[in-house]
Design an enzyme around this catalytic site. Structure first.
Site, PDB file in Angstrom:
ATOM      1  N   TYR A 138       0.801  -1.229   0.194  1.00  0.00           N
ATOM      2  CA  TYR A 138      -0.032   0.088  -0.002  1.00  0.00           C
ATOM      3  C   TYR A 138       0.986   1.331   0.084  1.00  0.00           C
ATOM      4  O   TYR A 138       1.835   1.294   0.809  1.00  0.00           O
ATOM      5  CB  TYR A 138      -0.884   0.037   1.161  1.00  0.00           C
ATOM      6  N   ASP A 231       9.618   2.685   0.382  1.00  0.00           N
ATOM      7  CA  ASP A 231       8.176   3.385   1.196  1.00  0.00           C
ATOM      8  C   ASP A 231       8.539   3.121   2.573  1.00  0.00           C
ATOM      9  O   ASP A 231       7.886   2.047   2.948  1.00  0.00           O
ATOM     10  CB  ASP A 231       6.764   2.883   0.386  1.00  0.00           C
ATOM     11  N   LYS A 259       3.753   9.380   8.577  1.00  0.00           N
ATOM     12  CA  LYS A 259       3.383   8.757  10.063  1.00  0.00           C
ATOM     13  C   LYS A 259       4.285   9.359  11.138  1.00  0.00           C
ATOM     14  O   LYS A 259       3.887  10.481  11.470  1.00  0.00           O
ATOM     15  CB  LYS A 259       3.380   7.163   9.864  1.00  0.00           C
TER      16      LYS A 259
HETATM   17  C1  LIG Z   1      -0.155   4.880   5.515  1.00  0.00           C
HETATM   18  C2  LIG Z   1       0.805   4.493   4.302  1.00  0.00           C
HETATM   19  C3  LIG Z   1       0.730   5.531   3.174  1.00  0.00           C
HETATM   20  C4  LIG Z   1       0.033   6.545   3.117  1.00  0.00           C
HETATM   21  O1  LIG Z   1       0.150   7.617   3.885  1.00  0.00           O
HETATM   22  P1  LIG Z   1      -1.234   8.575   4.322  1.00  0.00           P
HETATM   23  O2  LIG Z   1      -0.543   9.769   5.328  1.00  0.00           O
HETATM   24  O3  LIG Z   1      -2.264   7.618   4.916  1.00  0.00           O
HETATM   25  O4  LIG Z   1      -1.565   9.186   3.110  1.00  0.00           O
HETATM   26  C5  LIG Z   1       1.820   5.106   2.247  1.00  0.00           C
HETATM   27  N1  LIG Z   1       2.646   4.159   2.251  1.00  0.00           N
HETATM   28  C6  LIG Z   1       2.449   3.192   3.458  1.00  0.00           C
HETATM   29  C7  LIG Z   1       3.547   2.083   3.343  1.00  0.00           C
HETATM   30  C8  LIG Z   1       1.721   3.323   4.347  1.00  0.00           C
HETATM   31  O5  LIG Z   1       1.676   2.679   5.325  1.00  0.00           O
END
Ligand SMILES: *Cc1c(COP(=O)(O)O)cnc(C)c1O
Length: 419
Positions: A138, A231, A259
Site C-alpha cells: 500500500y 516506502d 506517519k
Molecule cells: C499509511 C501509508 C501510506 C499513506 O500515508 P497517508 O499519510 O495515509 O496518506 C503510504 N505508504 C505506506 C507504506 C503506508 O503505510
C-alpha cells in the site's frame, strides 16, 4: 453515544466515515473522547488499550507530554506562515542524520503525497514511464498506487479502484512480494522508472522480506538503471531511528516517509540522493508545491517525537511489548492446536490463523479472516483495540508498559479460550 453520532455520520459521509478502515469496526465505530498514553477513552465511557495507534504514527502513545508541550509552544507562535521556518530545517537535519539514503528532503502533507511525488520524481529523473509495485503493498490513495493495494483496498476488495484511467493502469507492473524472478524479468523486458516497495509490508498484516529480497532489489535496480524507492511511511523511525534501510542495511535511491515523522500530525516526506531530489521545483523541472508543506506544527511535533526516540528507551519498551504479547499468542494458539503464523519485527506484528506461513499477499488472503474479526470483536468488548482488519498491523508504543501488557494478555487468554 457512539450509536447516535454514527447515525448522524451516515447522513454526512459515504459509508459513515472519512477513511474506509474506520467503518470496519462493527456494528459501528466507537467515537473517541480522548487519547492518553496507551489508552483511548470512548464517548461511551469505555477505556481501550490501543494497538492501532492512529495506524502507525503514535510510537510514543497518545498525547505524549513532551510532544504536547512543544506543540503548545508552537501554537502560541502561530501555525502557518507561508514562508520557511526554522522547524523544517531541524526536522530535515534530524531525518538526514538518521536515514542513510536521505541527503535532501521535500516535505509534503501525507504518505500518499510522498509516494505520488516519489513516483513522479523517478519518472522525471529516468525519463521512463512505468513503475513496478508489489501485490498487497500500500502506497497511499492515489491513481498510481491503487493497483492490488493492501490495507482497506484489500479489506474492501477494491483491487483496482474505480476512476483510474486505463492509460495509468498500463504504467503499473505488478510482481508478488519476495519474488525476485518476476522483478528481474520485468526490469529486463520493460523500461521501469522505479521499483517501489514496502521494505516490510505493514498493510497486509505484517509480512517480512526474505533474507535476500531487499538486497536483490538493490542489485537489480542498479543493473537496469531503475530507481529503488523504499516506502518507509510505516517503517521509518519504527524499526529504529534509521528505518528499514538501516535495519536491513540496504540503501534505496529514494525514501518516502510519513506517519511517525509528524508525531501524529499530518505529514509526508520524500528523501534521497541530492542529485535526484534537486530535480524538484524550484531547482528542477519536476513540480511539487503545497500550502501546508513543512507547516510548523507538523515539523514541531516531528522534531519533538524524534528527540524522545533519540534520548529515551522508547524503542525498548515498544519492542518488548510486541514481543511479549506475540510470544503469549504463540503459546495460546499452539495450545489450541490451531494452524497459525505470527509475523513480527520490532514494535509491529500480526497473527494469521489457518496458514503456516505468510510471505506474500496471496498467503495473507488465505488466513481465516472471520476468526480474526471475531477475536477483534471479543477483545474490544474486553477493552483491547486491535485493528478491525486482518490486513493491518498491530502496533505497540513506548506507553505499552508491563501493566498494559498484562491487561492485554489477560484479555487474549479469555478470548482464545472461547474460540
Ligand atoms: C499509511 C501509508 C501510506 C499513506 O500515508 P497517508 O499519510 O495515509 O496518506 C503510504 N505508504 C505506506 C507504506 C503506508 O503505510
Amino acid at each position: 453515544m457512539s450509536e447516535i453520532l454514527w447515525r448522524r455520520a451516515l447522513e454526512l459521509f459515504a459509508g459513515g466515515v472519512n477513511s474506509p478502515v474506520r467503518a470496519a469496526v462493527k456494528p459501528y465505530p466507537f467515537y473517541v473522547e480522548k487519547g492518553e498514553g496507551a489508552f483511548l477513552y470512548t464517548v461511551d465511557g469505555q477505556r481501550l488499550v490501543d494497538y492501532v495507534l492512529g495506524y502507525g504514527p503514535l510510537i510514543l502513545g497518545h498525547a505524549n507530554p513532551y510532544v504536547k508541550e512543544k506543540i503548545k509552544e508552537q501554537i502560541d507562535k502561530g501555525w502557518l506562515y507561508g514562508t520557511p521556518s526554522k522547524k523544517e530545517i531541524e526536522l530535515a537535519e534530524k531525518i538526514r542524520s538518521h536515514i542513510p539514503s536521505a541527503e535532501k528532503v521535500r516535505f509534503v502533507n501525507s504518505g500518499t503525497e510522498a509516494t505520488m511525488l516519489a513516483i513522479r520524481l523517478a519518472r522525471g529523473y529516468t525519463k521512463r514511464e512505468k513503475i513496478l509495485k508489489f501485490d498487497g503493498n500500500y502506497h497511499g490513495a492515489h491513481d498510481y498506487a491503487l493497483v492490488s493495494a493492501g490495507s482497506a483496498a484489500s479489506e474492501y476488495n477494491v483491487l483496482i479502484s474505480g476512476g483510474i484511467p486505463t492509460s495509468i493502469l498500463n504504467t503499473v507492473v505488478l510482481c508478488k512480494y519476495n519474488d525476485l524472478e518476476c522483478v528481474e524479468k520485468t526490469l529486463k523486458t520493460e523500461q521501469i522508472a522505479g521499483v517501489i516497495v514496502e521494505p516490510v509490508m505493514g498493510n497486509m498484516g505484517v509480512i517480512l522480506p526474505d533474507k535476500d529480497f531487499l538486497n536483490g532489489l538493490r542489485e537489480l535496480t542498479k543493473a537496469y538503471n531503475s530507481l529503488l524507492i523504499f516506502d518507509e511511511v510505516i517503517t521509518g523511525f519504527r524499526l529504529g531511528l534509521s528505518g528499514a534501510q538501516g535495519y536491513f542495511n540496504v540503501i534505496p535511491d529514494l525514501t518516502t516517509l510519513g506517519k511517525i515523522i509528524g508525531g501524529g500530525l499530518p505529514i509526508g516526506a520524500v528523501a534521497g540522493k541530492k542529485e535526484i531530489i534537486d530535480n524538484l521545483t524550484p531547482s528542477g523541472k519536476v513540480f511539487n508545491a503545497g500550502t501546508f508543506n513543512a507547516n510548523p506544527l507538523s515539523m514541531t511535533a516531528g522534531v519533538a517525537t524524534i528527540e524522545v526516540l533519540e534520548t529515551t528507551n522508547a524503542y525498548d519498551i515498544a519492542n518488548k511489548a510486541a514481543k511479549e504479547i506475540s510470544d503469549e499468542l504463540n503459546a495460546l494458539f499452539s495450545r489450541k492446536n490451531l494452524e497459525f503464523t505470527i509475523n513480527r519485527i520490532q514494535s509491529m506484528f500480526q497473527f494469521f490463523i489457518g496458514v503456516k506461513k505468510v510471505t506474500n499477499a496471496d498467503d495473507a488472503r488465505l488466513a481465516n479472516r472471520e476468526l480474526y474479526i471475531k477475536i477483534h470483536e471479543k477483545l474490544l468488548k474486553l477493552g483491547v483495540f486491535i485493528p478491525p482488519s486482518q490486513f493491518e498491523t498491530i502496533f505497540t508504543s513506548s506507553a505499552h508498559t508491563d501493566e498494559v501488557i498484562n491487561i492485554t494478555i489477560e484479555a487474549f487468554r479469555k478470548v482464545v479460550n472461547e474460540i
